[in-house]
Enzyme design. Structure first.
Site, PDB file in Angstrom:
ATOM      1  N   VAL A  45      -6.981  -0.262  -0.211  1.00 31.18           N
ATOM      2  CA  VAL A  45      -5.579  -0.379   0.195  1.00 31.18           C
ATOM      3  C   VAL A  45      -5.556   0.258   1.585  1.00 31.18           C
ATOM      4  O   VAL A  45      -5.611   1.472   1.723  1.00 31.18           O
ATOM      5  CB  VAL A  45      -4.631   0.326  -0.791  1.00 31.18           C
ATOM      6  CG1 VAL A  45      -3.195   0.316  -0.266  1.00 31.18           C
ATOM      7  CG2 VAL A  45      -4.697  -0.347  -2.164  1.00 31.18           C
ATOM      8  N   PRO A  46      -5.535  -0.557   2.626  1.00 30.16           N
ATOM      9  CA  PRO A  46      -5.871  -0.097   3.982  1.00 30.16           C
ATOM     10  C   PRO A  46      -4.789   0.699   4.718  1.00 30.16           C
ATOM     11  O   PRO A  46      -4.233   0.268   5.721  1.00 30.16           O
ATOM     12  CB  PRO A  46      -6.185  -1.407   4.705  1.00 30.16           C
ATOM     13  CG  PRO A  46      -5.298  -2.398   4.039  1.00 30.16           C
ATOM     14  CD  PRO A  46      -5.257  -1.997   2.596  1.00 30.16           C
ATOM     15  N   CYS A  47      -4.531   1.911   4.239  1.00 29.45           N
ATOM     16  CA  CYS A  47      -3.551   2.766   4.908  1.00 29.45           C
ATOM     17  C   CYS A  47      -4.033   3.171   6.305  1.00 29.45           C
ATOM     18  O   CYS A  47      -3.227   3.538   7.162  1.00 29.45           O
ATOM     19  CB  CYS A  47      -3.238   3.990   4.058  1.00 29.45           C
ATOM     20  SG  CYS A  47      -4.654   5.003   3.634  1.00 29.45           S
ATOM     21  N   HIS A  48      -5.332   3.062   6.552  1.00 28.35           N
ATOM     22  CA  HIS A  48      -5.864   3.400   7.878  1.00 28.35           C
ATOM     23  C   HIS A  48      -5.391   2.427   8.949  1.00 28.35           C
ATOM     24  O   HIS A  48      -5.469   2.723  10.141  1.00 28.35           O
ATOM     25  CB  HIS A  48      -7.399   3.450   7.846  1.00 28.35           C
ATOM     26  CG  HIS A  48      -8.042   2.154   7.458  1.00 28.35           C
ATOM     27  ND1 HIS A  48      -8.197   1.773   6.143  1.00 28.35           N
ATOM     28  CD2 HIS A  48      -8.556   1.142   8.213  1.00 28.35           C
ATOM     29  CE1 HIS A  48      -8.791   0.583   6.103  1.00 28.35           C
ATOM     30  NE2 HIS A  48      -9.015   0.183   7.342  1.00 28.35           N
ATOM     31  N   ASN A  50       2.427   6.067   2.145  1.00 28.96           N
ATOM     32  CA  ASN A  50       1.159   5.710   2.783  1.00 28.96           C
ATOM     33  C   ASN A  50       0.163   6.858   2.657  1.00 28.96           C
ATOM     34  O   ASN A  50      -1.005   6.655   2.343  1.00 28.96           O
ATOM     35  CB  ASN A  50       1.422   5.363   4.251  1.00 28.96           C
ATOM     36  CG  ASN A  50       0.243   4.734   4.924  1.00 28.96           C
ATOM     37  OD1 ASN A  50      -0.239   3.699   4.491  1.00 28.96           O
ATOM     38  ND2 ASN A  50      -0.218   5.345   5.999  1.00 28.96           N
TER      39      ASN A  50
END
Length: 157
Positions: free
Chosen positions: A119-122, A110
């Site tokens: 790519v929504p790692c948040h 991540n």
């Protein structure tokens, strides 16, 4: 590989890619010269990011071509299943990938996500709901989660 720099509400953003897709999107911690002419290969990405920041886009439809291990790519694909405005814990993500013992490996992959926001790692948080590590800085993670929240906090003053 084409590259451009744009300005976002969270700072200068560097985008790289070619005919095969967007390879990386990263927020920078320094002021950079904004690209005057966006390469054609990156125009759609710039357009979709702009719509996202304007609150007009909740999903991205881009050809992605990040470099990473097979495991990292599996994690990044799983991140894309987290709906806009929602979060998952690292534990939930490792369970989704079929191995609860892989929580540290999932967290590591991540953290190496090369495609900021798209790519929504948040959207990955600690099991206790805490905002744990974020390569772009926790204040940016908080901003992104608030930006995506269906419940907007109103100011009292």
């Amino acid at each position: 590989m084409e590259t451009c720099i744009i300005k976002s509400p969270l700072g200068y953003t560097k985008i790289s890619g070619d005919d095969l897709g967007v390879a990386s999107i990263s927020v920078l911690n320094s002021e950079e010269k904004i690209t005057d002419i966006i390469p054609i290969e990156l125009e759609d990405c710039v357009h979709q990011l702009t719509e996202y920041f304007e609150g007009k886009r909740t999903q991205f439809d881009l050809c992605l071509n990040p470099e990473g291990t097979d495991f990292q790519k599996r994690v990044w694909e799983a991140l894309q299943t987290i709906p806009h405005g929602k979060t998952r814990s690292y534990l939930e993500l490792s369970q989704q990938l079929g191995d609860v013992k892989a929580i540290r490996a999932v967290a590591n992959a991540n953290g190496k996500n090369p495609l900021w926001i798209v790519v929504p790692c948040h959207r990955v948080i600690g099991s206790d709901g805490s905002l744990t590590g974020y390569a772009g800085g926790l204040y940016r993670k908080q901003w992104l989660l608030e930006h995506e929240s269906p419940y907007k906090q109103q100011s009292l003053f």
